[in-house]
Write a protein that holds these residues in place. Structure first.
Motif, mmCIF file in Angstrom:
data_model
loop_
_atom_site.group_PDB
_atom_site.id
_atom_site.type_symbol
_atom_site.label_atom_id
_atom_site.label_comp_id
_atom_site.label_asym_id
_atom_site.label_seq_id
_atom_site.Cartn_x
_atom_site.Cartn_y
_atom_site.Cartn_z
ATOM 1 N N GLY A 79 10.179 3.002 -10.931
ATOM 2 C CA GLY A 79 9.649 1.846 -12.091
ATOM 3 C C GLY A 79 10.812 1.238 -12.373
ATOM 4 O O GLY A 79 10.824 -0.231 -12.711
ATOM 5 N N ILE A 80 12.352 1.732 -12.355
ATOM 6 C CA ILE A 80 13.362 1.256 -13.023
ATOM 7 C C ILE A 80 14.094 0.264 -11.945
ATOM 8 O O ILE A 80 14.506 -0.659 -11.705
ATOM 9 C CB ILE A 80 14.362 2.232 -13.682
ATOM 10 C CG1 ILE A 80 13.430 2.409 -15.036
ATOM 11 C CG2 ILE A 80 15.584 1.401 -14.078
ATOM 12 C CD1 ILE A 80 14.176 3.641 -15.688
ATOM 13 N N VAL A 81 14.056 1.138 -10.731
ATOM 14 C CA VAL A 81 14.989 0.667 -9.544
ATOM 15 C C VAL A 81 13.891 0.524 -8.314
ATOM 16 O O VAL A 81 14.284 1.222 -7.199
ATOM 17 C CB VAL A 81 16.154 1.360 -9.172
ATOM 18 C CG1 VAL A 81 17.185 1.081 -10.075
ATOM 19 C CG2 VAL A 81 15.741 3.062 -9.092
ATOM 20 N N PRO A 82 12.827 -0.086 -8.431
ATOM 21 C CA PRO A 82 11.931 -0.061 -7.318
ATOM 22 C C PRO A 82 12.284 -0.843 -5.943
ATOM 23 O O PRO A 82 11.659 -0.393 -5.237
ATOM 24 C CB PRO A 82 10.639 -1.044 -7.893
ATOM 25 C CG PRO A 82 11.365 -1.891 -9.088
ATOM 26 C CD PRO A 82 12.370 -1.288 -9.425
ATOM 27 N N ILE A 123 13.091 -6.551 -9.963
ATOM 28 C CA ILE A 123 12.066 -6.602 -8.785
ATOM 29 C C ILE A 123 12.445 -8.173 -8.207
ATOM 30 O O ILE A 123 11.979 -9.106 -8.672
ATOM 31 C CB ILE A 123 10.407 -6.900 -9.296
ATOM 32 C CG1 ILE A 123 10.360 -5.576 -10.138
ATOM 33 C CG2 ILE A 123 9.665 -6.631 -7.945
ATOM 34 C CD1 ILE A 123 8.767 -5.674 -10.543
ATOM 35 N N PRO A 124 13.422 -7.903 -7.542
ATOM 36 C CA PRO A 124 13.992 -9.483 -6.888
ATOM 37 C C PRO A 124 13.086 -10.327 -6.224
ATOM 38 O O PRO A 124 13.142 -11.480 -6.487
ATOM 39 C CB PRO A 124 15.118 -9.049 -5.936
ATOM 40 C CG PRO A 124 15.298 -7.464 -6.114
ATOM 41 C CD PRO A 124 14.239 -6.734 -6.707
ATOM 42 N N MET A 167 0.796 -1.182 -0.096
ATOM 43 C CA MET A 167 0.014 -0.019 -0.011
ATOM 44 C C MET A 167 0.952 1.300 0.150
ATOM 45 O O MET A 167 0.729 2.126 -0.729
ATOM 46 C CB MET A 167 -0.842 -0.125 1.125
ATOM 47 C CG MET A 167 -1.867 1.040 1.184
ATOM 48 S SD MET A 167 -3.030 1.273 2.647
ATOM 49 C CE MET A 167 -2.102 2.270 3.809
ATOM 50 N N TRP A 168 1.857 1.149 0.846
ATOM 51 C CA TRP A 168 2.559 2.574 0.720
ATOM 52 C C TRP A 168 3.291 2.682 -0.282
ATOM 53 O O TRP A 168 3.916 3.962 -0.669
ATOM 54 C CB TRP A 168 3.548 2.493 2.046
ATOM 55 C CG TRP A 168 2.924 2.904 3.443
ATOM 56 C CD1 TRP A 168 2.576 2.342 4.393
ATOM 57 C CD2 TRP A 168 2.353 4.098 3.441
ATOM 58 N NE1 TRP A 168 1.686 3.043 5.294
ATOM 59 C CE2 TRP A 168 1.688 4.136 4.822
ATOM 60 C CE3 TRP A 168 2.142 5.433 2.700
ATOM 61 C CZ2 TRP A 168 1.037 5.631 5.344
ATOM 62 C CZ3 TRP A 168 1.765 6.512 3.102
ATOM 63 C CH2 TRP A 168 1.087 6.571 4.616
ATOM 64 N N PHE A 169 4.105 1.567 -0.841
ATOM 65 C CA PHE A 169 4.715 1.559 -2.403
ATOM 66 C C PHE A 169 3.947 2.526 -3.344
ATOM 67 O O PHE A 169 4.067 3.520 -3.829
ATOM 68 C CB PHE A 169 5.144 0.423 -2.762
ATOM 69 C CG PHE A 169 6.001 0.433 -4.002
ATOM 70 C CD1 PHE A 169 7.421 0.760 -3.983
ATOM 71 C CD2 PHE A 169 5.190 0.665 -5.372
ATOM 72 C CE1 PHE A 169 8.163 0.567 -5.230
ATOM 73 C CE2 PHE A 169 5.941 0.609 -6.417
ATOM 74 C CZ PHE A 169 7.337 0.857 -6.389
#
Lengths: 492, 624
Positions: free
Chosen positions: A476-479, B69-70, A340-342
Motif C-alpha cells: 500500500g505504501i510502496v506499490p 503511485i507514479p 489483475m495480478w497486482f
C-alpha cells in the motif's frame, strides 16, 4: 525436453511430491504432526521458489510451450506453458498457500490423526489450482479445476461430526459439480465449433479466429458462455455467488482461508488465460457481459455484506464484491493483466489473514463466527485486533493499504476500456463498502473494559496474520515495487 | 528549510501513535501536554517559512518526498504556497490552543489519552489535506479527516445519541465523498494525472466547458458534505454530541472549511465553469439564510453555534461561487478564530454550569465567569459584523464581491444582508440569554470560572478575532496580495471604488446594529418572550428536514436492503439464523430435506443465470 520443461511443471511436481511424502510419513511414522509441518511448509516455499526460477527463466526469454511427450509434437498440442503469467501464478499461489497453511495450522492440530489428509489435500489442491493458470489446454484446465475442487469439497466437510460442516461440503459439492459440468460442456461445444482444445500452438483457438470467418457462431458462443458460467461460479461472482456465504460459514474456520484465497487466484488466472489469452478477439461479445456481472457482483456483494451479522458471511459477500472489482481488469484485455495480478498478489493475503483471525477468535473448527465475537478484540488480543483492522482497511480500499492501489489500478483498467459507467458503480460500492468494513473495526475497538477474556493466538496463526498484514501495508505504501514486477505477468 | 516541512505532518502523527498505543501508561495530564506540545511545535516550525512567504523572501514550491503511485502522478509531495501556509497556520495554531483547552475540559475522562490521540490524528490528517500537491493525496487527507472526525464525534460512544451522530456524519459524508471520487475519475480521464501543477496549467486547453462543469459540480458535491451545505448539512447539528473542543476544532475552525479550501485550491477549474459558479453561489446563499433562520429558534447553546457555522460556511461558499476566492478564504480564516472562540466559550459555560446546555436555564453568568464573558463579547461582536472586529471585514468583502456582479446577483446580495441581520439577531439572543439578565439556573448549580488552560486559549483567540480583520480592508488588501501566488492562474475582478465600498460596508454595519438592537430589547428583560408558536417549534426541529430525508431516502433505502436480504438472496440474516437453528434440530434425518430445498434453489439460480448469460452472448455475438 529441455530443463525448462521440467521447470514449467516444477510447481505441480513439488506439491505432488510433498503430498505423497506426507501421506507416506503418516503411514510409516504414525501421527507425528511435527514431521509434516516442515514438509508442507517447505513444499509451498519450494514451489514459490520454483516460481521465482520460472520468472527468471521467462525474463531471460526462456519461456514457451511444452508438450506432454516428445512424440506428440506431431499434433502440436501444447499441455504446459511457461510465461510470465504462469510464473506469477506459481509465486503467488506458493506464498499464499504457505501463509494459508500457517493460518490453518490450528485446525490441523485439532483434527488429530486425520491431519495428514488435510495437509496432503491442501497440497494437491494448490497443484490443481496452478494447473489452471499454466496450461493452454482447456481439458487440462478442467482437470486442474476438478483436482482443486474435489480437494476443497473434502476440506469444507472436514469436521465430519459437525452437521453444518457436512452441509457445507455437500452443498459445495452439488453446486460445484453443476458448475463444473457446465464448464466442461462449454469446452465440448468450443471444441465442436473450432476443432481445437488449445489456446496456443498450431491449430489453436486463436488461429481459428484469425483464419476463419465464422458465419454461424451459435455453438461457439454457447460454448464460450458456458465456460464463463463455470468460472464465474468458482470466483463467486453474482448471480452465481449464492453458495459462497453458506459454504464459507459451514466449513471449519481454519480451512476457509485456504479455499477462498486459492480459488480466487486460480479462477481469475483461468479467466485471464482463456478469455484474454484465447478469446481476446471476441472481447466485444464477452466484455459487456463481464461488465454486467462485475456490476452485479459489486452491488449485490456490497449490499448483502451490509446486513450480515456473521464474520465469515461478511467476508464471503465482500469476496463477491471483490470479484466484481477484479473482473474490471479483464475488460481491458492484455492491458489489464498486470492490474489483475497486482490485485491477486495482495487481496488473497487479506482473506487468509482475516480467516486466520476468525479461526483464532471463534476456534478453528467453528462453523459460525458472529461479528459480535470480535467485540473488544483490541483489548483481548491487541495484535489480532490491530491486524484485523489493517485487513479491513485493506479490503475496503483505504489509501495507503494495498487494496486501495489494487482498486485504483482496476478502475483505471476499466476506464481505459471505456466502461466509465462501471467505474462510477465501482466507486459507489467502494464508498458504501466502507460502512461494513469500518463497522467491524469499530466492533474490534469497542466494548466494556470488564470483558477481558484474553485470547492467546498460536505462533502459527500469528505468523500467518503478520505475513498477510505486511503484504497489505507494504504494497500500500510502496506499490510500485510490485507494479513494476506484475507488468511482465502476461500470457503468451 | 522547506525541505523539512514533512515534519509538520510527522509530529502530530507521532503524537497520535504514542497516545493511542501507550496512552493508558502515560496517563493524565501528560498525554494531553504531549499532544499540545507536538502540535504547538508544528505551528512554531511552520511560522518561519510562512514569514518567508509573507515577506517575499520565500517562493511557493513543491517539495518532493517520495514517489507513491507514479503512474497516476500521485507522488507524496508537499505544495507550499500562501494558501496552504495560511491553512497550516490556522490548523496548527487553533489546533494547539484547542489541545491546551482540552487538557482542562477532558479532565477526569477515563479515555483521556485516547482523546488526544484522536485529536493529533485529526491534525495530521488535516495537514495532509491542505499540504497535498495532487488530488490523490488530498483525497487521502479528506478521508482520514472524515475518519478522525467520526472517531471524535462518537468519542462518548456509550451515549447512543453520540454513536448515532458519528454514524450519521460518516454516512452523509460518504455521499459527498462519492462526488469527489467521481470528479477525480473524470479529472484523471481528462488529464492522465492527479498533479495540481499539470492540471491547473493545462486545464483551459484540455477541458471543455461541459467537462469542467461536471468536474466542478461533483467537487462541489464533495464540498457540501464536508462543509455542511444544502442538502448535506444535516450531520453537523447532530455532531454537537461530541466533546465541545471537538466542535470547536473540527466543526468550526478546520474540517468544515476543507470543502471551501478544496474549491479555492481548484479555483482554475471553477473559473472554467460559469454554470457551476452560479449553482454554488445560490446554494451557499440559501444555506446561509436557512441555517440562520433555524439558529434563531434553537435553545441549545451549541446547536445555535452549529447552525451559525453552517450559515457562515454558506457565506464562504457564496464567495467562492461569485469568484471571490480570496474573500472566501479570508472569511474562512476570520471565522476560524471567532467561531473557535465562541465554541470554546460555550464549552467553558457548559463546563461551569455542570453540563447544562439549555440557554433558558442560564442567564446572569457575567459575574460568575468574567474571562469567558469578556472573550465571548469579542466573539459575539466579531460574528455579528461590528466594526472593527474581524467578521465585519471578511463578511463585507464577500457581500461587496456579490454586489459588484450586478444584475440578478443583487438578489443574492440581499439574501446575504438578510442572513447578516439574522446572524446579529441570534448571536445577541445567545449572548443575552447566557450572560445577562437574572440567573435562571437549575437548583444546586454553582457556576464557576474554568481553569487557566481553558481561559488562556479563549484570550488568545479573542485577540486574533479582534485584529485579524485589519489585514484585509478595502483600503489595504494585504491578505489578498499574500494569497495572490495561489490564485495567479485566474483573472481577478477589480476591487470596488472606495466610496461605494464604504457605503456598502456602512449599510451592512447599520443592518447588524439593527439586528443586535432588535434582539437586545426583545431578550434583555426579566420576563423572557414566549417562543412556542408554529414557527419556533418547526424551527427547533430544523424544519423537519431530517424527517423528510428519513422518509424519502433512509426508509426506502432500508426497504431495498431488506428486500435484498429477504427476497433476492433467499438466505439473508433470517435464513441463516433459522437455518442454523433448524440444522441443529434436524441433525439426524432432517438434513436431507433441509439441503435439497436450498441446493435446488441455488442450482436453479445458476441455471437461470446461465440461460440469461447464454442468450446475452448470443445476442451480442450475432448468434441469432
Amino acid at each position: 525436453m529441455g530443463n525448462a520443461s521440467y521447470l514449467a511443471v516444477a510447481f505441480e511436481g513439488i506439491l505432488l511430491i510433498g503430498a505423497l511424502v506426507v501421506l507416506l510419513v503418516a503411514v510409516v511414522a504414525g501421527r507425528s504432526r511435527a514431521v509434516w509441518a516442515p514438509i508442507a511448509g517447505a513444499s509451498f516455499l519450494l514451489a514459490a521458489l520454483a516460481g521465482v526460477l520460472q520468472w527468471i527463466e521467462v525474463e531471460n526469454g526462456g519461456g514457451g510451450m511444452f508438450f506432454s511427450a516428445q512424440n506428440l509434437q506431431v499434433i502440436k498440442s501444447p499441455m504446459v506453458v511457461l510465461d510470465g503469467f504462469s510464473a506469477m501464478a506459481s509465486i503467488v499461489l506458493g506464498l499464499v498457500g504457505f501463509t494459508a497453511m500457517l493460518g490453518s495450522w490450528d485446525l490441523v492440530a485439532k483434527v488429530g490423526k486425520r491431519s495428514a489428509e488435510f495437509v496432503a489435500l491442501s497440497l494437491l489442491a494448490f497443484a490443481g489450482l496452478h494447473m489452471m493458470a499454466a496450461t493452454p489446454n482447456l481439458v487440462v484446465i478442467f482437470i486442474g479445476l476438478e483436482t482443486a475442487s474435489i480437494s476443497f469439497y473434502v476440506l469444507a466437510g472436514f469436521i465430519r461430526a459437525d452437521v453444518k460442516s457436512d452441509e457445507s461440503a455437500l452443498k459445495y459439492f452439488l453446486l460445484g459439480s453443476l458448475a463444473s459440468a457446465l464448464f466442461l460442456y462449454g469446452i465440448a461445444l468450443t471444441f465442436a465449433a473450432t476443432g481445437s482444445l488449445t489456446i496456443y500452438g498450431v491449430n489453436s483457438i486463436r488461429d481459428f479466429f484469425s483464419e476463419t470467418v465464422v458465419s454461424d457462431p451459435g455453438i461457439l458462443l454457447v460454448g464460450m458462455a458456458l465456460m464463463l458460467v463455470g468460472l464465474m461460479f468458482k470466483i463467486s461472482a453474482a448471480p452465481f455467488h449464492q453458495w459462497a456465504p453458506d459454504v464459507y460459514q459451514g466449513a471449519p474456520s481454519g480451512a476457509v482461508g485456504l479455499m477462498a484465497a486459492g480459488v480466487k487466484i486460480a479462477g481469475f488466472a483461468a479467466l485471464g488465460r482463456i478469455f484474454v489469452g484465447g478469446f481476446i478477439s471476441q472481447i466485444d461479445t464477452w466484455g459487456p457481459i463481464v461488465a454486467v456481472i462485475a456490476a452485479l457482483s459489486m452491488v449485490i456483494g456490497t449490499t448483502m455484506a451490509l446486513v450480515q451479522t456473521d464474520m465469515k458471511r461478511l467476508v464471503a459477500y465482500s469476496g463477491v464484491a471483490h470479484s466484481g472489482y477484479l473482473l474490471l481488469t479483464l475488460l481491458a484485455g492484455v492491458e489489464g493483466m498486470s492490474a489483475m495480478w497486482f490485485y491477486l498478489a495482495t487481496y488473497p493475503f487479506m482473506i487468509v489473514g482475516t480467516f486466520a483471525i476468525i479461526s483464532t477468535v471463534s476456534g478453528p473448527t467453528s462453523t459460525s463466527s458472529p461479528i459480535e465475537a470480535m467485540r473488544g478484540l483490541s483489548r483481548r488480543s491487541p495484535e489480532m485486533g490491530w491486524l484485523l483492522a489493517i485487513f479491513m482497511f485493506g479490503m475496503s480500499g483505504m489509501p495507503f493499504f494495498a487494496g486501495f492501489v489494487g482498486k485504483i489500478l482496476a478502475f483505471i483498467a476499466a476506464g481505459d476500456a471505456g466502461y466509465i459507467w462501471l467505474v462510477v458503480v465501482a466507486t459507489l460500492t467502494t464508498v458504501i463498502g466502507f460502512a461494513f468494513y469500518l463497522r467491524v473495526v469499530a466492533t474490534v475497538f469497542s466494548g466494556e473494559d470488564d470483558d477481558t477474556t484474553m485470547i492467546d493466538p498460536t505462533l502459527s496463526s500469528r505468523f500467518a496474520v503478520v505475513i498477510g498484514a505486511t503484504v497489505t501495508v507494504v504494497f500500500g505504501i510502496v506499490p510500485w515495487i510490485l507494479i513494476d514486477v506484475v507488468r511482465d505477468a502476461l500470457p503468451l | 528549510m522547506t525541505d523539512l516541512l514533512w515534519i509538520l505532518i510527522a509530529l502530530p502523527l507521532t503524537g497520535a501513535f504514542i497516545n493511542i498505543v501507550f496512552g493508558k501508561r502515560i496517563g493524565e495530564p501528560l498525554a494531553g501536554w504531549l499532544g499540545f506540545v507536538l502540535v504547538g511545535s508544528a505551528w512554531a516550525i511552520a511560522v518561519v517559512p510562512t514569514l518567508g512567504l509573507l515577506t517575499g523572501s520565500g517562493t511557493p514550491e513543491t517539495i518532493y518526498l517520495f514517489s507513491w503511485i507514479p503512474v497516476v502522478g500521485a507522488d507524496a509531495a508537499i505544495l507550499w504556497d500562501p494558501l496552504s501556509a495560511l491553512l497550516t497556520m490556522i490548523v496548527t495554531g487553533v489546533g494547539a490552543l484547542i489541545h491546551l483547552y482540552s487538557i482542562g475540559y477532558m479532565h477526569g475522562d477515563e479515555r483521556f489519552a485516547r482523546f488526544f490521540g484522536y485529536l493529533n490524528l485529526f491534525i495530521a490528517s488535516m495537514l495532509i489535506l491542505v499540504l497535498a500537491s495532487n488530488y490523490a493525496v488530498m483525497f487521502i487527507g479528506w478521508e482520514l479527516v472524515g475518519l478522525s472526525s467520526y472517531l471524535l464525534i462518537s468519542f462518548w460512544f456509550k451515549k447512543p445519541s453520540a454513536a448515532a451522530a458519528g454514524k450519521k456524519a460518516f454516512i452523509v459524508n460518504r455521499i459527498g465523498d462519492w462526488g469527489f471520487l467521481v470528479a477525480l475519475m473524470i479529472i484523471f480521464a481528462s488529464f492522465g494525472t492527479f498533479d495540481f501543477g499539470v492540471i491547473f496549467t493545462t486545464a483551459p486547453v484540455v477541458l471543455t466547458t461541459g467537462a469542467a462543469t461536471a468536474i466542478t459540480l461533483l467537487l462541489f458535491l464533495g464540498a457540501t458534505g464536508k462543509s455542511a451545505q444544502i442538502p448535506l448539512y444535516i450531520w453537523l447539528p447532530d455532531a454537537m454530541e461530541g466533546p465541545t473542543p471537538v466542535s470547536a476544532l473540527i466543526h468550526a475552525a478546520t474540517m468544515v472549511t476543507a470543502g471551501v479550501f478544496m474549491m479555492a485550491r481548484s479555483a482554475v477549474l471553477f473559473e472554467l465553469a460559469p454554470i457551476s459558479g452560479v449553482t454554488i453561489a445560490v446554494i451557499g446563499g440559501a444555506t446561509a439564510l436557512l441555517a440562520a433562520v433555524i439558529a434563531v429558534t434553537q435553545m441549545d447553546i451549541k446547536k445555535v453555534l452549529a447552525y451559525s457555522t453552517i450559515s457562515q460556511l454558506g457565506y464562504m461558499v457564496m464567495g467562492v461561487g461569485v469568484g471571490a476566492y480570496s474573500a472566501g478564504v479570508f472569511h474562512l480564516s476570520t471565522h476560524a478564530f471567532f467561531k473557535a472562540l465562541l465554541f470554546l466559550g460555550a464549552g467553558s459555560v457548559i463546563h461551569g454550569m455542570a453540563d447544562e446546555q439549555d440557554m433558558r436555564k442560564m442567564g446572569g453568568l457575567r459575574k460568575a465567569m468574567p474571562v469567558t464573558f469578556v472573550t465571548m463579547t469579542v466573539g459575539w461582536l466579531a460574528i455579528s459584523g461590528i466594526f472593527p472586529f474581524s467578521g465585519f471585514w471578511s463578511k463585507d468583502e464577500i457581500l461587496a464581491a456579490t454586489f459588484q456582479r450586478g444584475g440578478p446577483w443583487l438578489i443574492l446580495w440581499a439574501v446575504g444582508i438578510l442572513a447578516a441581520l439574522l446572524t446579529a439577531f441570534y448571536m445577541t439572543r445567545l449572548y443575552v440569554l447566557t450572560f445577562l439578565g437574572k440567573p435562571r439556573w437549575a437548583e444546586g448549580t454553582e457556576p464557576h470560572e474554568s481553569p487557566w488552560t481553558m481561559t488562556l486559549p479563549l484570550a488568545v483567540l479573542a485577540v486574533a478575532a479582534v485584529i485579524f480583520g485589519v489585514f484585509n480592508t478595502p483600503a489595504r488588501l494585504a491578505f489578498e496580495h499574500f494569497l495572490e501566488p495561489s490564485f495567479a492562474l485566474i483573472s481577478h475582478a477589480e476591487p470596488l471604488d472606495l466610496p461605494l465600498a464604504a457605503v456598502l460596508a456602512l449599510f451592512a454595519l447599520v443592518v447588524a446594529i439593527g439586528g443586535i438592537a432588535w434582539s437586545w430589547f426583545r431578550y434583555n428583560r426579566d420576563e423572557l418572550p414566549v417562543e412556542e408558536g408554529g414557527f419556533w417549534q418547526r424551527g427547533l426541529n430544523g424544519f423537519a428536514v431530517d424527517d423528510l430525508y428519513g422518509r424519502v431516502i433512509v426508509e426506502p433505502g432500508k426497504k431495498v436492503c431488506e428486500w435484498f436480504a429477504d427476497s433476492v438472496d433467499p438466505k439473508g440474516i433470517d435464513g441463516v439464523s433459522h437455518g442454523i437453528a433448524q440444522g441443529v434440530r434436524t441433525a439426524g434425518d432432517g438434513l436431507k430435506t433441509l439441503q435439497s430445498g436450498q441446493v435446488r434453489s441455488y442450482a436453479g439460480g445458476i441455471a437461470i443465470g446461465a440461460v440469461v448469460l447464454i442468450l446475452a452472448v448470443l445476442a451480442l455475438g450475432g448468434g441469432f
